[in-house]
Design a protein around this motif. Structure first.
Motif, PDB file in Angstrom:
ATOM      1  N   ALA A 181      33.544 -45.235 -30.106  1.00  0.00           N
ATOM      2  CA  ALA A 181      33.317 -43.672 -30.146  1.00  0.00           C
ATOM      3  C   ALA A 181      34.543 -43.039 -29.122  1.00  0.00           C
ATOM      4  O   ALA A 181      34.842 -43.459 -27.821  1.00  0.00           O
ATOM      5  CB  ALA A 181      32.125 -43.257 -29.757  1.00  0.00           C
ATOM      6  N   SER A 182      35.133 -42.202 -29.560  1.00  0.00           N
ATOM      7  CA  SER A 182      36.330 -41.451 -28.871  1.00  0.00           C
ATOM      8  C   SER A 182      37.531 -42.431 -28.560  1.00  0.00           C
ATOM      9  O   SER A 182      38.372 -42.002 -27.719  1.00  0.00           O
ATOM     10  CB  SER A 182      35.476 -40.883 -27.487  1.00  0.00           C
ATOM     11  OG  SER A 182      34.701 -39.899 -28.296  1.00  0.00           O
ATOM     12  N   ARG A 191      41.041 -43.784 -28.393  1.00  0.00           N
ATOM     13  CA  ARG A 191      42.084 -42.887 -29.166  1.00  0.00           C
ATOM     14  C   ARG A 191      43.243 -44.066 -29.713  1.00  0.00           C
ATOM     15  O   ARG A 191      43.624 -44.875 -29.112  1.00  0.00           O
ATOM     16  CB  ARG A 191      42.951 -42.173 -28.177  1.00  0.00           C
ATOM     17  CG  ARG A 191      42.212 -41.000 -27.680  1.00  0.00           C
ATOM     18  CD  ARG A 191      42.860 -40.277 -26.336  1.00  0.00           C
ATOM     19  NE  ARG A 191      42.901 -41.460 -25.105  1.00  0.00           N
ATOM     20  CZ  ARG A 191      43.692 -41.349 -24.369  1.00  0.00           C
ATOM     21  NH1 ARG A 191      44.419 -40.185 -24.143  1.00  0.00           N
ATOM     22  NH2 ARG A 191      43.878 -42.394 -23.254  1.00  0.00           N
ATOM     23  N   GLY A 228      33.632 -43.573 -35.206  1.00  0.00           N
ATOM     24  CA  GLY A 228      33.886 -42.683 -34.101  1.00  0.00           C
ATOM     25  C   GLY A 228      35.148 -42.351 -33.506  1.00  0.00           C
ATOM     26  O   GLY A 228      35.292 -41.738 -32.516  1.00  0.00           O
ATOM     27  N   ALA A 229      36.037 -43.283 -33.701  1.00  0.00           N
ATOM     28  CA  ALA A 229      37.387 -43.491 -32.950  1.00  0.00           C
ATOM     29  C   ALA A 229      38.047 -42.106 -33.228  1.00  0.00           C
ATOM     30  O   ALA A 229      38.065 -41.424 -34.657  1.00  0.00           O
ATOM     31  CB  ALA A 229      38.074 -44.601 -33.348  1.00  0.00           C
ATOM     32  N   LEU A 230      39.035 -41.616 -32.739  1.00  0.00           N
ATOM     33  CA  LEU A 230      40.082 -40.762 -32.851  1.00  0.00           C
ATOM     34  C   LEU A 230      41.045 -41.022 -33.308  1.00  0.00           C
ATOM     35  O   LEU A 230      41.801 -41.783 -32.452  1.00  0.00           O
ATOM     36  CB  LEU A 230      40.275 -39.807 -31.528  1.00  0.00           C
ATOM     37  CG  LEU A 230      38.965 -39.321 -30.732  1.00  0.00           C
ATOM     38  CD1 LEU A 230      39.119 -38.633 -29.308  1.00  0.00           C
ATOM     39  CD2 LEU A 230      38.059 -38.284 -31.692  1.00  0.00           C
TER      40      LEU A 230
END
Length: 494
Positions: A19-20, A22, A43-45
């Motif tokens: 998650a998050s 980048r 959930g990765a950016l």
């Protein structure tokens, strides 16, 4: 340097904390799309970049639109791939064709940002428990045929298995399939291996190593080193080609898991810890209890089902390599035979077009480099050879010298045909050569007419170009299709 350079070290399975994170995904091909989609789901950016802006209505445009809807930031054009963004990502995931000296990837290396290929990402996206083992295959030639033979053997053993990787299904799609596989046969190119760091296959194979993609890797030594990475961390068996000493050395140089064995395959009679050929039988002296004194019959040459005559040697070698990997995974001999009997080669790989006007016409347009063409030519006696295209700097003297005794004539086409013509003048001066300079849609008809004039009844007209196709055709498949269509027009059938 990236703000979280160590975070990626914890990303060893799909349930880790993605998650998050980048992530910059380089390339909007099938593998890039699969990577971005899987990362967004976790959930990765995700930012995805490509040098080319896709034309409206194309598959690439559809992929870009879908990723935009899923929340990715999509950027196109030369400026998008000229370097890292101001806020450096935690991770770069690159498509396999991107070279290490590409400006964005070089900038990531300087900044200490990890760069993974989509195969590395796929390995780290496996489930924490019960992940399907991988059986991995690389080599200059024969990879696709071998992984497809292997998948057929695994399926014949009752396993849910597929072939994935360099050609066909992206391996990340196979890993993320909602219905898990029992085992995956993975084809790996040298590009993919360059960007892979933590793979630990159940068994692995390097079929052969010959000069190719030197422009990408910088030297033949670096290319061979990339191929050798297929053996790193292997668990059960590293499969090598007894006839290619370089593959044995790559096994010897690899860091493998405790208890991993070296297993050879040979077109000759096998020694202990080898698979080979005894009379017309594919025999296993590696995965039997008393391998010093006994062998198991796996299949016969007839089971390869190649029509008239014996199967070409390189197809037998591919079958032995696939069998070694299958046996390393515990597949019984009966399933090896059943898999080979049910295997259907892909188009343009020693594909029989037919017998027309007393000549046997064979399409091996997939022979896109000299090493592949040499293997193809070795399968036949009395050959009218159709060759030429983009050599990409490859040398052809060794190929021509080896093939010379079996050549009835040669028909050349494509941009680099003069290099082959000059080699023929040096090594086969008595072999008649015809050149087709035209590049329009009628070029292959002219090729076929020349071949018809050069051949004698019973000869083989073999399209084995030893070169890439993009100077005249969209790909090797289009080249093979053009050859087949031209042959059929000889009979009024097309």
């Amino acid at each position: 340097m990236s703000a979280q350079p160590a975070r990626t070290t914890t990303l060893t399975h799909r349930d880790a904390d993605w998650a998050s994170l980048r992530v910059l995904v380089a390339g909007l091909g099938l593998s890039g799309f699969a990577a971005a989609d899987a990362l967004l789901e976790r959930g990765a950016l995700v930012t995805i970049v490509d040098a080319v802006a896709p034309a409206a209505g194309t598959p690439m445009a559809e992929r870009a639109h879908l990723l935009d809807l899923l929340g990715a930031s999509v950027h196109h054009g030369p400026e998008a791939v000229a370097g890292l963004p101001a806020a450096a990502p935690d991770l770069v995931v690159t498509s396999p064709g991107w070279r290490p000296d590409q400006p964005l990837l070089a900038a990531a290396a300087r900044a200490g940002v990890p760069v993974w290929g989509e195969v590395e990402l796929a390995w780290r996206m496996r489930p924490r428990e019960g992940a399907a083992p991988w059986l991995t295959v690389t080599g200059t030639n024969g990879k696709t045929t071998t992984v497809r033979m292997l998948a057929a053997m695994l399926q014949a053993a009752g396993l849910r298995a597929c072939s994935a990787g360099n050609v066909g299904t992206p391996v990340l799609e196979a890993v993320m399939d909602p219905q898990p596989y029992d085992v995956i046969a993975v084809e790996l190119s040298s590009f993919q291996l360059h960007w892979s760091h933590s793979l630990a296959p159940r068994a692995s194979a390097c079929l052969n190593v010959a000069p190719d993609h030197v422009d990408w890797h910088g030297s033949f030594e670096e290319y061979a080193r990339a191929k050798g990475r297929v053996y790193e961390n292997t668990e059960v068996a590293c499969v090598y080609n007894v006839e290619d000493e370089r593959t044995r050395r790559l096994v010897e140089q690899a860091e493998v898991q405790e208890g991993c064995r070296a297993v050879g395959f040979t077109l000759g009679v096998p020694g202990p810890s080898e698979l080979g050929v005894v009379d017309d039988v594919l025999a296993d002296r590696a995965f039997v209890a008393e391998r010093a004194t006994t062998a198991a019959e796996l299949a016969s040459l007839e089971d390869l089902g190649q029509g008239p005559g014996a199967p070409p040697p390189h197809l037998v070698a591919n079958a032995l390599a696939a069998a070694a990997l299958a046996r390393a995974h515990g597949v019984p001999a009966a399933a090896v035979r059943a898999g080979l009997r049910g295997f259907v080669p892909d188009p343009h790989r020693i594909a029989e077009v037919g017998v027309v006007r007393g000549l046997r016409w064979v399409d091996d347009s997939k022979a896109t480099n000299p090493h592949a063409a040499r293997a193809s030519l070795a399968a036949f006696e009395g050959v009218v050879w159709v060759a030429g295209g983009l050599l990409k700097g490859a040398e052809v003297d060794e190929l021509v010298a080896a093939a010379a005794p079996r050549l009835r004539g040669v028909v050349l086409l494509g941009r680099d045909r003069s290099a082959i013509s000059e080699a023929l003048a040096r090594h086969a001066p008595d072999v008649p050569v015809r050149e087709v300079a035209r590049t329009d849609t009628g070029a292959m008809d002219a090729v076929v007419e020349h071949a018809l004039a050069l051949g004698r009844e019973g000869d083989v007209v073999l399209l084995a170009p030893a070169a890439a196709s993009m100077d005249m055709f969209t790909d090797y498949g289009a080249r093979g299709d053009a050859f087949t269509a031209a042959v059929r027009r000889l009979t009024g059938g097309g």
